[in-house]
Design an enzyme around this catalytic site. Structure first.
Site, PDB file in Angstrom:
ATOM      1  N   CYS A  57      51.077  40.644  44.622  1.00 49.47           N
ATOM      2  CA  CYS A  57      49.716  40.766  45.142  1.00 49.47           C
ATOM      3  C   CYS A  57      49.012  39.407  45.212  1.00 49.47           C
ATOM      4  O   CYS A  57      49.428  38.526  45.941  1.00 49.47           O
ATOM      5  CB  CYS A  57      48.951  41.772  44.287  1.00 49.47           C
ATOM      6  N   HIS A  58      47.949  39.208  44.427  1.00 49.40           N
ATOM      7  CA  HIS A  58      47.224  37.942  44.389  1.00 49.40           C
ATOM      8  C   HIS A  58      47.844  36.929  43.424  1.00 49.40           C
ATOM      9  O   HIS A  58      47.410  35.789  43.347  1.00 49.40           O
ATOM     10  CB  HIS A  58      45.772  38.180  43.944  1.00 49.40           C
TER      11      HIS A  58
END
Length: 190
Positions: free
Chosen positions: A113-114
């Protein structure tokens, strides 16, 4: 699953705002394969987890601060996402240095994800092929990465995933396989 990772130690680096599922699913896969994991953070005690970046999702107990840890103590590193978690980690010199140590040592680093934004801050994604959550892709390109739209990408020691719900199973399977290969614990053909 067999205990193919028995004897391995894996660090999970996260802080307040971590997306709970992105920490717990990889951790569960690693435990299922026999690995020992430790949750490292910026502070001791507990960190607040989130669901979908917005909803509170309980707390997680920190095993050790990243300031008191060394990449030498672990076989691999997992960087879960959530928007707030890696954004806070990237401002901490100890967290940035810790991630950089793993990349320079060519140990497995798995970011979902991030999570890869911490690696951009550590200046270790230049020339690497990876994927991520869509909102940080420009940051990664600006840091010199080749960003692709795939559920899981492996570039040498770096494993990345977008963080979509359907990506978790392939990410976790690739994580276990990557750590097994790197630590010479992969099952050998008969």
């Amino acid at each position: 699953m067999t205990a193919v990772l028995h004897g391995t130690r894996v660090a999970l680096l996260a802080t307040d705002g971590v997306e709970r599922v992105e920490l717990e699913q990889p951790r569960g896969a690693l435990h299922g394969a026999g690995a020992q994991t430790e949750l490292l953070s910026l502070h001791t005690g507990e960190i607040n987890a989130r669901q979908m970046d917005i909803d509170p999702a309980g707390t997680l107990t920190v095993d050790r601060t990243v300031a008191d840890a060394s990449a030498d103590d672990y076989d691999a590193l997992v960087l879960p996402g959530g928007a707030m978690n890696p954004d806070q980690l990237r401002t901490d010199p100890d967290a940035v240095g810790f991630a950089r140590e793993f990349m320079r040592a060519d140990k497995p680093v798995a970011a979902i994800c991030h999570g890869p934004v911490l690696l951009a801050e550590a200046d270790v994604v230049r020339g690497r092929r990876l994927t991520s959550w869509p909102s940080i892709r420009t940051d990664l390109r600006n840091a010199g990465a080749e960003v692709v739209e795939e559920e899981v990408v492996i570039d040498r020691n770096l494993l990345t995933s977008r963080g979509f719900p359907d990506d978790f199973a392939p990410f976790c399977a690739a994580l276990v396989a990557q750590v097994a290969r790197a630590t010479n614990r992969a099952p050998q053909p008969a």
